[in-house]
Design a protein around this motif. Structure first.
Motif, PDB file in Angstrom:
ATOM      1  N   ASP A 220       0.823  -1.216   0.000  1.00  0.00           N
ATOM      2  CA  ASP A 220       0.000   0.000   0.000  1.00  0.00           C
ATOM      3  C   ASP A 220       0.855   1.263   0.000  1.00  0.00           C
ATOM      4  O   ASP A 220       0.540   2.238  -0.677  1.00  0.00           O
ATOM      5  CB  ASP A 220      -0.939   0.026   1.199  1.00  0.00           C
ATOM      6  N   ALA A 221       1.938   1.242   0.748  1.00  0.00           N
ATOM      7  CA  ALA A 221       2.818   2.407   0.811  1.00  0.00           C
ATOM      8  C   ALA A 221       3.546   2.637  -0.507  1.00  0.00           C
ATOM      9  O   ALA A 221       3.849   3.774  -0.860  1.00  0.00           O
ATOM     10  CB  ALA A 221       3.826   2.244   1.945  1.00  0.00           C
ATOM     11  N   ALA A 222       3.804   1.570  -1.246  1.00  0.00           N
ATOM     12  CA  ALA A 222       4.543   1.688  -2.503  1.00  0.00           C
ATOM     13  C   ALA A 222       3.638   2.000  -3.687  1.00  0.00           C
ATOM     14  O   ALA A 222       4.100   2.477  -4.714  1.00  0.00           O
ATOM     15  CB  ALA A 222       5.303   0.393  -2.783  1.00  0.00           C
ATOM     16  N   ALA A 223       2.340   1.743  -3.557  1.00  0.00           N
ATOM     17  CA  ALA A 223       1.405   1.955  -4.657  1.00  0.00           C
ATOM     18  C   ALA A 223       1.118   3.438  -4.836  1.00  0.00           C
ATOM     19  O   ALA A 223       1.013   4.177  -3.862  1.00  0.00           O
ATOM     20  CB  ALA A 223       0.096   1.215  -4.381  1.00  0.00           C
TER      21      ALA A 223
ATOM     22  N   ASP B 248      -3.137   7.551  -6.543  1.00  0.00           N
ATOM     23  CA  ASP B 248      -4.245   7.859  -7.437  1.00  0.00           C
ATOM     24  C   ASP B 248      -4.723   6.632  -8.203  1.00  0.00           C
ATOM     25  O   ASP B 248      -5.628   6.720  -9.001  1.00  0.00           O
ATOM     26  CB  ASP B 248      -3.852   8.977  -8.408  1.00  0.00           C
ATOM     27  N   VAL B 249      -4.149   5.469  -7.936  1.00  0.00           N
ATOM     28  CA  VAL B 249      -4.536   4.242  -8.626  1.00  0.00           C
ATOM     29  C   VAL B 249      -5.054   3.251  -7.588  1.00  0.00           C
ATOM     30  O   VAL B 249      -4.393   2.961  -6.615  1.00  0.00           O
ATOM     31  CB  VAL B 249      -3.335   3.619  -9.380  1.00  0.00           C
ATOM     32  N   ARG B 250      -6.243   2.748  -7.821  1.00  0.00           N
ATOM     33  CA  ARG B 250      -6.812   1.743  -6.907  1.00  0.00           C
ATOM     34  C   ARG B 250      -6.566   0.355  -7.476  1.00  0.00           C
ATOM     35  O   ARG B 250      -6.742   0.139  -8.663  1.00  0.00           O
ATOM     36  CB  ARG B 250      -8.306   1.971  -6.735  1.00  0.00           C
ATOM     37  N   PRO B 251      -6.209  -0.595  -6.643  1.00  0.00           N
ATOM     38  CA  PRO B 251      -5.997  -1.958  -7.129  1.00  0.00           C
ATOM     39  C   PRO B 251      -7.316  -2.566  -7.620  1.00  0.00           C
ATOM     40  O   PRO B 251      -8.377  -2.248  -7.092  1.00  0.00           O
ATOM     41  CB  PRO B 251      -5.460  -2.719  -5.934  1.00  0.00           C
TER      42      PRO B 251
END
Length: 64
Positions: free
Chosen positions: A50-53, A56-59
């Motif tokens: 989560d910290a690296a994602a 503005d993009v949701r999985p």
């Protein structure tokens, strides 16, 4: 972080990764088999992802 991750098999036996050298996984054979991350390890790994994602993009899919 790899040395803190733990897996549990169907019989409830918990184990960590083997073949770690200086925090790096040297052989992927320790990932083979039917194991699931323990809840604590899953939470820790999810926090890293989560910290690296990008924010503005949701999985997509079942993790989203």
């Amino acid at each position: 972080m790899l040395h803190r991750l733990a897996w549990r098999n169907r019989r409830g036996r918990t184990r960590g990764l083997k073949y770690l050298v200086d925090g790096r996984l040297e052989h992927s054979v320790s990932l083979q088999g039917f194991y699931r991350l323990t809840p604590g390890s899953a939470d820790e790994l999810a926090a890293v992802v989560d910290a690296a994602a990008p924010h503005d993009v949701r999985p997509a899919g079942r993790f989203g």
